[in-house]
Design an enzyme around this catalytic site. Structure first.
Site, PDB file in Angstrom:
ATOM      1  N   CYS A  41       0.869  -1.168   0.098  1.00 61.60           N
ATOM      2  CA  CYS A  41      -0.123   0.124   0.039  1.00 61.60           C
ATOM      3  C   CYS A  41       0.797   1.268  -0.088  1.00 61.60           C
ATOM      4  O   CYS A  41       1.373   1.679  -0.975  1.00 61.60           O
ATOM      5  CB  CYS A  41      -1.030  -0.036   1.092  1.00 61.60           C
ATOM      6  SG  CYS A  41      -2.381   1.181   1.183  1.00 61.60           S
ATOM      7  N   HIS A  61      -3.382  -5.534   1.603  1.00 60.21           N
ATOM      8  CA  HIS A  61      -2.427  -5.738   2.939  1.00 60.21           C
ATOM      9  C   HIS A  61      -2.625  -7.126   3.262  1.00 60.21           C
ATOM     10  O   HIS A  61      -3.265  -7.676   4.094  1.00 60.21           O
ATOM     11  CB  HIS A  61      -3.233  -4.846   3.815  1.00 60.21           C
ATOM     12  CG  HIS A  61      -3.223  -3.614   3.770  1.00 60.21           C
ATOM     13  ND1 HIS A  61      -2.006  -2.900   4.247  1.00 60.21           N
ATOM     14  CD2 HIS A  61      -3.995  -2.655   3.244  1.00 60.21           C
ATOM     15  CE1 HIS A  61      -2.191  -1.511   3.837  1.00 60.21           C
ATOM     16  NE2 HIS A  61      -3.289  -1.367   3.379  1.00 60.21           N
ATOM     17  N   GLU A  76      -0.533  -8.458   5.158  1.00 61.60           N
ATOM     18  CA  GLU A  76      -0.298  -8.626   6.618  1.00 61.60           C
ATOM     19  C   GLU A  76      -1.512  -8.571   7.523  1.00 61.60           C
ATOM     20  O   GLU A  76      -1.316  -8.763   8.590  1.00 61.60           O
ATOM     21  CB  GLU A  76       0.508  -7.395   7.175  1.00 61.60           C
ATOM     22  CG  GLU A  76       0.050  -6.035   7.169  1.00 61.60           C
ATOM     23  CD  GLU A  76      -0.209  -5.183   6.017  1.00 61.60           C
ATOM     24  OE1 GLU A  76       0.245  -5.757   4.671  1.00 61.60           O
ATOM     25  OE2 GLU A  76      -0.500  -4.203   5.829  1.00 61.60           O
TER      26      GLU A  76
END
Lengths: 191, 291
Positions: free
Chosen positions: A79, A169, A171
């Protein structure tokens, strides 16, 4: 193998957890002094790219990291991290490392009401979950860059040599496939 | 609100972590804040110190003023509505705001009910003084929590009290046996599922920032060391002598909150801090609004 995680602002702890789950050690980069510790790969987390860009410069991290990336340090930007690596950003004059031959569009889906989640095919990994938070997308890639994922007709993941970027994302999920993919790139770099 | 939307809204707060959210009243101030490294701005007509000085009823800001700030910066723009004033919240959602602060800084519109935030697609941040308040707001749909502190005072004591209390209560919940959690839920006046989450994860289910009284880089570092995941600065910046410099110093202090040497450098030569009022000297405790 040891990964440096840029930790000046944003969702860096989520990346650290993903690395820990994969049994890879990492440490936080918050200021120039932290660069003394050698590392084999770099993660640029989600957050606000304007803040990260400013702090990278103010805290003496920008020039040494740019040099490392140019010399082939494996780097993974999610991002905001994508924007830090992009050579071109259509709707923003600010640039950071500008080491990757991609054209990005910042806040490309609008404000928070435009944030969404989806699924898409990631080259070699199969279907993966995607979360876009005030996300950018990639409007085009240069000859050296390779498109890895497309969602809703937009390029949302790409790589160029040892540089990997995602507009989403990974994560934020327990799914560790994209991190493993990055570590394989970093491992191949050797050290 | 679907679960997916709530997750996306929690996720935006995650992206703001380690950052500083600054109160601004004009597009020009918003630009100064963005250039100083703010991760978001809070658009409002008057900063809390001036609201306190002016007295009277304070309300949601003029949407035109908020739109001016949205056009001036590329970072997320937040705005405040009154506690319980869901029509103000609907208006803020209609102008595509990134986050709504249902805030005790404004005059409460409802002395009993908070907004049912699950009915909205945009995320909400709410203030809390302790774990019970935080979990009640989360149960109503808040996707981010901040300490209430005491806004517009430049006095950090209340934010410290609220953060310490919340952290102590989280540690206590974490230490309980699972069969003791039902009683804890009753005491905190919150659903069992939220209590169970805190017990298992030793943290709130959403991001938790510090707010209310932060005026210096040292204040920001103190709150981060006490467990805040980021900092709101209201009056502390644009009520000080050199807002751009102070704002940039607070941003760096949050990024390196454990590095005392750097904090010492950042604290040098910042000019006049906001004057500040001690909590004993004020008549209106905003933190008492909305429980």
């Amino acid at each position: 193998m040891k990964i440096g995680v840029l930790a000046v602002q944003g969702a860096f702890i989520e990346h650290e957890k993903a690395l820990a789950a994969l049994g890879v050690s990492c440490f936080e980069l918050r200021k120039a002094g932290d660069l003394k510790c050698p590392f084999d790969g770099l993660i640029l987390p989600g957050g606000e790219s304007t803040v990260q860009n400013k702090l990278l410069r103010d805290l003496g991290l920008f020039a040494p990291l740019k040099e490392k990336i140019e010399k082939g340090l494996p780097v993974f930007g999610t991002c905001a991290g994508l924007l830090l690596l992009a050579k071109e950003i259509v709707n923003d004059e600010r640039r950071c490392f500008a080491t990757m031959d991609i054209v990005a569009v910042r806040n490309a889906y609008g404000r928070q009401l435009g944030s969404f989640s989806a699924q898409a095919e990631f080259k070699g990994l199969g279907l993966i979950p995607l979360t876009f938070i005030r996300a950018p997308y990639i409007a085009g890639v240069g000859a050296e860059a390779e498109v890895l994922a497309v969602a809703d007709g937009r390029i949302v993941a790409a790589r160029q040599g040892r540089q990997l970027v995602t507009a989403f994302h990974p994560e934020l999920y327990d799914d560790l496939r994209v991190h493993r993919y990055f570590l394989e790139t970093a491992g191949a770099a050797g050290s | 609100m679907e679960q997916d939307r709530f997750e996306l809204n929690k996720n935006l707060a995650q992206m703001l972590k380690g950052g500083v959210i600054m109160d601004v009243t004009t597009p020009q101030q918003a630009k100064i804040a963005e250039e100083a490294g703010a991760c978001a701005v809070m658009a409002l007509e008057r900063i809390p110190a001036d609201i306190r000085a002016a007295g009277g009823v304070s309300r949601m800001s003029d949407p035109k003023m908020i739109k001016g700030i949205q056009q001036a910066v590329s970072i997320p723009v937040m705005a405040k509505c009154r506690i319980g004033h869901f029509a103000e919240a609907q208006i803020l959602q209609a102008i595509d705001i990134d986050y709504i602060d249902e805030s005790e800084v404004l005059s409460p519109a409802d002395d009993k009910y908070h907004i049912d935030k699950t009915k909205f697609a945009v995320p909400f941040v709410c203030g809390a003084r302790d774990l019970g308040e935080a979990l009640r707001r989360i149960n109503e749909g808040a996707a981010m929590i901040r300490t209430k502190g005491e806004p517009g005072t430049g006095d950090i004591v209340q934010a410290v009290r609220h953060m310490r209390k919340m952290q102590a209560e989280i540690r206590r919940l974490a230490s309980l046996a699972e069969d003791e959690l039902f009683e804890a839920a009753k005491e905190l006046q919150v659903p069992y599922e939220l209590v169970l989450y805190v017990h298992r994860h030793k943290k709130l289910p959403v991001v938790n920032f510090a707010a209310g009284g932060v005026a210096t880089p040292a204040d920001a570092a103190l709150m981060m060391q006490l467990g805040a995941e980021g900092v709101f600065v209201g009056s502390g910046i644009f009520k000080s002598g050199d807002p751009a410099k102070r704002a940039a110093a607070i941003v760096k202090a949050v990024a390196n909150y454990n590095d005392a040497k750097m904090l010492a450098e950042l604290s040098e030569d910042l000019g006049e801090a906001m004057v500040g009022i001690n909590e004993q000297e004020i008549n209106l405790l905003m933190a008492e609004r909305g429980k």
